[in-house]
Design an enzyme around this catalytic site. Sequence first.
Site, mmCIF file in Angstrom:
data_model
loop_
_atom_site.group_PDB
_atom_site.id
_atom_site.type_symbol
_atom_site.label_atom_id
_atom_site.label_comp_id
_atom_site.label_asym_id
_atom_site.label_seq_id
_atom_site.Cartn_x
_atom_site.Cartn_y
_atom_site.Cartn_z
ATOM 1 N N GLY A 9 -9.341 4.970 -5.626
ATOM 2 C CA GLY A 9 -8.043 4.317 -5.794
ATOM 3 C C GLY A 9 -6.972 4.890 -4.887
ATOM 4 N N VAL A 10 -5.793 5.098 -5.462
ATOM 5 C CA VAL A 10 -4.652 5.620 -4.711
ATOM 6 C C VAL A 10 -4.994 6.980 -4.096
ATOM 7 C CG1 VAL A 10 -2.291 6.480 -4.943
ATOM 8 C CG2 VAL A 10 -2.976 4.450 -6.175
ATOM 9 N N ASP A 11 -5.645 7.812 -4.879
ATOM 10 C CA ASP A 11 -5.997 9.161 -4.449
ATOM 11 C C ASP A 11 -6.848 9.119 -3.168
ATOM 12 O OD1 ASP A 11 -6.037 11.893 -4.785
ATOM 13 O OD2 ASP A 11 -7.494 11.903 -6.417
ATOM 14 N N ASN A 20 -6.288 13.107 -10.046
ATOM 15 C CA ASN A 20 -6.968 13.598 -11.255
ATOM 16 C C ASN A 20 -6.768 15.104 -11.298
ATOM 17 O OD1 ASN A 20 -9.152 14.838 -9.689
ATOM 18 N ND2 ASN A 20 -9.732 12.723 -9.291
ATOM 19 N N ASP A 59 0.861 -1.188 0.000
ATOM 20 C CA ASP A 59 0.000 0.000 0.000
ATOM 21 C C ASP A 59 0.895 1.235 0.000
ATOM 22 O OD1 ASP A 59 -1.633 2.167 0.768
ATOM 23 O OD2 ASP A 59 -2.892 0.874 2.020
ATOM 24 N N ILE A 60 0.683 2.111 -0.945
ATOM 25 C CA ILE A 60 1.535 3.300 -1.084
ATOM 26 C C ILE A 60 1.488 4.181 0.168
ATOM 27 C CG2 ILE A 60 -0.188 4.775 -2.242
ATOM 28 C CD1 ILE A 60 3.079 4.800 -3.846
HETATM 29 P P1 ADP Z 1 -5.564 5.984 -12.144
HETATM 30 O O1 ADP Z 1 -6.784 6.870 -12.078
HETATM 31 O O2 ADP Z 1 -4.299 6.757 -12.484
HETATM 32 O O3 ADP Z 1 -5.782 4.787 -12.998
HETATM 33 P P2 ADP Z 1 -5.996 4.481 -9.655
HETATM 34 O O4 ADP Z 1 -5.775 4.973 -8.279
HETATM 35 O O5 ADP Z 1 -7.403 4.189 -10.066
HETATM 36 O O6 ADP Z 1 -5.296 5.545 -10.623
HETATM 37 O O7 ADP Z 1 -5.145 3.145 -9.884
HETATM 38 C C1 ADP Z 1 -3.754 3.118 -10.092
HETATM 39 C C2 ADP Z 1 -3.182 1.799 -9.593
HETATM 40 O O8 ADP Z 1 -3.008 1.861 -8.174
HETATM 41 C C3 ADP Z 1 -4.054 0.574 -9.828
HETATM 42 O O9 ADP Z 1 -3.217 -0.473 -10.319
HETATM 43 C C4 ADP Z 1 -4.612 0.241 -8.444
HETATM 44 O O10 ADP Z 1 -4.828 -1.153 -8.280
HETATM 45 C C5 ADP Z 1 -3.485 0.696 -7.551
HETATM 46 N N1 ADP Z 1 -3.842 1.043 -6.149
HETATM 47 C C6 ADP Z 1 -5.057 1.316 -5.603
HETATM 48 N N2 ADP Z 1 -4.928 1.634 -4.294
HETATM 49 C C7 ADP Z 1 -3.594 1.565 -3.998
HETATM 50 C C8 ADP Z 1 -2.810 1.770 -2.813
HETATM 51 N N3 ADP Z 1 -3.371 2.125 -1.645
HETATM 52 N N4 ADP Z 1 -1.457 1.623 -2.902
HETATM 53 C C9 ADP Z 1 -0.862 1.285 -4.079
HETATM 54 N N5 ADP Z 1 -1.545 1.073 -5.213
HETATM 55 C C10 ADP Z 1 -2.891 1.209 -5.182
#
Ligand code: ADP
Length: 175
Positions: free
Chosen positions: A32-34, A24, A10-11
């Site tokens: 997601g990550v955001d 975005n 997890d980032i």
């Molecule tokens: P984007 O809109 O740029 O596609 P996302 O956040 O939807 O960004 O997804 C980018 C990648 O990050 C995906 O492969 C997703 O599975 C992954 N991801 C989601 N949550 C986390 C997290 N907490 N830590 C690391 N990677 C994550």
Amino acid sequence: MVAVTVVRGDITEQQVDAVVNAANSELLGGGGVDGAIHRRGGPAILAECRRLRATEYPRGLPTGQAVATTAGDLPARWVIHTVGPVWSVRGDRAARLAPLLASCYRESLRVAEELGARSVAFPAISTGAYRWPMDDAARIAVGTVREESPAAIEEVRFVLFDAAAYDAFSGRLAL
Ligand code: ADP
């Protein structure tokens, strides 16, 4: 030379100087990550994002660019927000968008260097909601980081959330 590593995880838990957010252009949070970064990092990150929108980026952060805020309650010192391109099923359009995905990595590293960061963690930008195919995203990410990391960056860590992403990035790194 930069040490490039790959971990599954997890980032938001990474103990590095800067973590990169797959944001975005609105910079006001998302899924997601955001979503994870804002949830775990607390309101200080959103407050700085709002200030950036009101000052430097009234029309949003353009795709391929990067900007830093505090990391709030995260273990990192900074969050670097970057906006990946949305995948297109049209091959000609995808080819035009690929340099923008490379730009996310390049610009994030440039901002990191400016801040004085030495270690940076990246997610797989654009591979979630923006649907970029994982193998191609890994090729662009690893290639750009290997070839274009500024001298002051000592470690780049790719943090992959699931097994498929981990396999794609570690496979690319082994080439
Ligand atoms: P984007 O809109 O740029 O596609 P996302 O956040 O939807 O960004 O997804 C980018 C990648 O990050 C995906 O492969 C997703 O599975 C992954 N991801 C989601 N949550 C986390 C997290 N907490 N830590 C690391 N990677 C994550």
